[in-house]
Scaffold this active site. Structure first.
Site, PDB file in Angstrom:
ATOM      1  N   THR A  40       0.827  -1.216   0.000  1.00  0.00           N
ATOM      2  CA  THR A  40       0.000   0.000   0.000  1.00  0.00           C
ATOM      3  C   THR A  40       0.855   1.258   0.000  1.00  0.00           C
ATOM      4  OG1 THR A  40      -1.792  -1.154   1.074  1.00  0.00           O
ATOM      5  CG2 THR A  40      -1.762   1.228   1.352  1.00  0.00           C
ATOM      6  N   TYR A  54      -8.311   0.681  -3.169  1.00  0.00           N
ATOM      7  CA  TYR A  54      -7.217   1.175  -4.006  1.00  0.00           C
ATOM      8  C   TYR A  54      -6.465  -0.030  -4.535  1.00  0.00           C
ATOM      9  CZ  TYR A  54      -4.740  -0.165   0.182  1.00  0.00           C
ATOM     10  OH  TYR A  54      -4.270  -0.890   1.238  1.00  0.00           O
ATOM     11  N   SER A  87       1.610  -7.621  -0.451  1.00  0.00           N
ATOM     12  CA  SER A  87       2.413  -8.550   0.365  1.00  0.00           C
ATOM     13  C   SER A  87       1.693  -9.849   0.688  1.00  0.00           C
ATOM     14  CB  SER A  87       2.901  -7.868   1.640  1.00  0.00           C
ATOM     15  OG  SER A  87       1.861  -7.727   2.576  1.00  0.00           O
ATOM     16  N   THR A 120       1.742  -4.278   4.272  1.00  0.00           N
ATOM     17  CA  THR A 120       1.659  -4.518   5.717  1.00  0.00           C
ATOM     18  C   THR A 120       1.115  -5.907   6.071  1.00  0.00           C
ATOM     19  OG1 THR A 120      -0.507  -3.449   5.760  1.00  0.00           O
ATOM     20  CG2 THR A 120       1.401  -2.088   6.313  1.00  0.00           C
ATOM     21  N   ASP A 121       0.445  -6.581   5.116  1.00  0.00           N
ATOM     22  CA  ASP A 121      -0.210  -7.849   5.466  1.00  0.00           C
ATOM     23  C   ASP A 121       0.774  -8.908   5.957  1.00  0.00           C
ATOM     24  OD1 ASP A 121      -2.568  -6.686   4.795  1.00  0.00           O
ATOM     25  OD2 ASP A 121      -2.983  -7.936   3.047  1.00  0.00           O
ATOM     26  N   LYS A 193       0.774  -7.134  12.716  1.00  0.00           N
ATOM     27  CA  LYS A 193      -0.343  -6.283  12.279  1.00  0.00           C
ATOM     28  C   LYS A 193      -1.558  -6.654  13.111  1.00  0.00           C
ATOM     29  CE  LYS A 193      -2.824  -4.733   8.146  1.00  0.00           C
ATOM     30  NZ  LYS A 193      -2.889  -4.787   6.674  1.00  0.00           N
ATOM     31  N   GLU A 314      -1.832 -28.129  28.753  1.00  0.00           N
ATOM     32  CA  GLU A 314      -2.895 -28.439  27.784  1.00  0.00           C
ATOM     33  C   GLU A 314      -2.683 -29.771  27.061  1.00  0.00           C
ATOM     34  OE1 GLU A 314      -5.716 -26.928  27.259  1.00  0.00           O
ATOM     35  OE2 GLU A 314      -5.460 -24.927  28.108  1.00  0.00           O
TER      36      GLU A 314
HETATM   37  N1  LIG Z   1      -1.580  -1.955   3.870  1.00  0.00           N
HETATM   38  C1  LIG Z   1      -1.101  -2.851   3.005  1.00  0.00           C
HETATM   39  O1  LIG Z   1       0.025  -2.724   2.609  1.00  0.00           O
HETATM   40  C2  LIG Z   1      -2.003  -3.996   2.627  1.00  0.00           C
HETATM   41  C3  LIG Z   1      -1.713  -4.662   1.312  1.00  0.00           C
HETATM   42  N2  LIG Z   1      -2.685  -5.693   1.083  1.00  0.00           N
HETATM   43  C4  LIG Z   1      -0.338  -5.345   1.295  1.00  0.00           C
HETATM   44  O2  LIG Z   1       0.022  -6.006   2.227  1.00  0.00           O
HETATM   45  O3  LIG Z   1       0.359  -5.242   0.321  1.00  0.00           O
END
Ligand SMILES: NC(=O)C[C@H](N)C(=O)O
Length: 357
Positions: A40, A54, A87, A120-121, A193, A314
């Protein structure tokens, strides 16, 4: 009347100086390479109101750097486009390729720090992988954004500025691979995340290491687990990652996913268990059978926000020859398990690795 000695010395130096030369040369700025992989932070939406709708991975690295001219105030930067992907589509082959590039750059005398722009994923997986495999004490910082650069209140430019400032700072060296998001500096080992619709998206269960504010770094704690130069894994000698898969625990769970992953060739299965990595009674017999066939069973927890799985709580791990993932979430446990399997097939050694890293 003569000048005091210090002022006299200054006056002499000033007299000897060539016209126009300054007394003290400003310190040369750190040389930071930015490896762009997409996400992103390189995304673009149709309008400024599109903060969540986007396309990721659109803006090339040169345009990304040109959009933040303030980077030149904190470092000499140059960019390299390694990938242009969202990602969630990162593969193990791409992790290896990126790791080898980071390693090669870190050995260059003309590189002081490295920043990786990333979606970020799966950012937390890449950061942990690099933390475990790149043998360098130079700063390596992974950064992303939650909103594309085209959105109102986009967070990418400031995140990138803070990431470059951190990578340019000698104070960031020797702390392992770092993640800079939302003014916070996290260790790539712990960070995850934690929410998908806020710029304050990244959290470390044991807390951030510090903050990056106005181009300055402020540190409050340091990582204690093995990383980078102290790691037994070295990206320069790893060309393949063994198959490790993740299956989720939930009410009414069945063994089907575990058996299917095993049939597809998985060498280890991460159980994203409920609570303390607990396993449903409907699944336990199948996992014992898979372990008897040589597949490693690694209990982690689907609980987000912290905690750790305790061995023999457990489930009787000693009796079943299972492994616990300690405090690693399932996706980080997959990374470490795959690396551990490049070294050993012994469950006790793999357990030791899970406690060390
Ligand atoms: N905020 C992001 O970057 C999400 C995006 N789907 C990625 O991981 O590339």
């Amino acid at each position: 009347m003569g000048l005091p000695p210090a002022q006299e010395a200054l006056a002499q130096m000033s007299a000897q100086r060539a016209p126009g030369a300054s007394l003290a040369q400003p310190a040369a700025k750190a040389r930071v390479v930015i490896l762009a992989t997409g996400g992103t932070i390189a995304g673009a939406g149709a309008s400024a109101a599109n903060s969540a709708t986007y396309q990721a991975a659109k803006v090339p690295v040169d345009k990304l750097l040109a959009s933040v001219p303030e980077l030149a105030n904190v470092a000499q930067v140059r960019g390299e486009q390694v990938f242009q992907i969202a990602s969630e589509s990162f593969t193990d082959a791409q992790l290896l390729q990126l790791g080898k590039r980071v390693s090669a750059l870190s050995k260059q005398a003309d590189v002081d720090g490295i920043v990786i722009t990333h979606g970020t994923d799966t950012l937390e997986e890449t950061a942990y992988f690099l933390n475990l495999t790149v043998h360098t004490s130079k700063p390596v910082v992974v950064v992303g954004s939650m909103r594309p650069g085209t959105a109102l209140s986009a967070d990418g430019a400031l995140n990138l500025y803070n990431a470059v400032a951190t990578a340019a700072s000698p104070t960031a060296g020797g702390k392992g691979v770092l993640v800079v998001m939302n003014d916070e500096i996290h260790t790539g080992r712990d960070v995850s995340k934690s929410i998908n619709v806020r710029t304050e998206a990244f959290k470390s269960p044991w807390g951030a290491l510090g903050m990056a504010v106005e181009g300055q770094t402020y540190w409050f704690r340091a990582p204690v687990k093995r990383h980078t130069v102290h790691s037994e894994f070295d990206i320069d000698h790893i060309d393949h990652l063994p198959q490790v898969e993740i299956a989720y625990g939930y009410g009414n769970a069945s063994p089907t996913a575990y058996q299917a992953f095993a049939a597809s060739g998985a060498k280890a299965l991460i159980h994203a268990g409920t609570g303390n990595g607990s396993v449903s009674s409907a699944v336990v017999p199948a996992l014992r059978e898979l372990r008897a066939k040589g597949i490693h069973i690694i209990r982690s927890s689907r609980v987000v926000g912290g905690g750790f799985v305790i061995r023999n709580a457990e489930q009787p791990d000693d009796q079943y020859d299972w492994i616990v993932a300690h405090d690693l979430n399932p996706q980080k446990a997959r990374i470490l398990a795959a690396l551990a399997l490049t070294k050993t097939n012994d469950a006790q050694v793999i357990q030791r690795i899970f406690m060390d890293y």
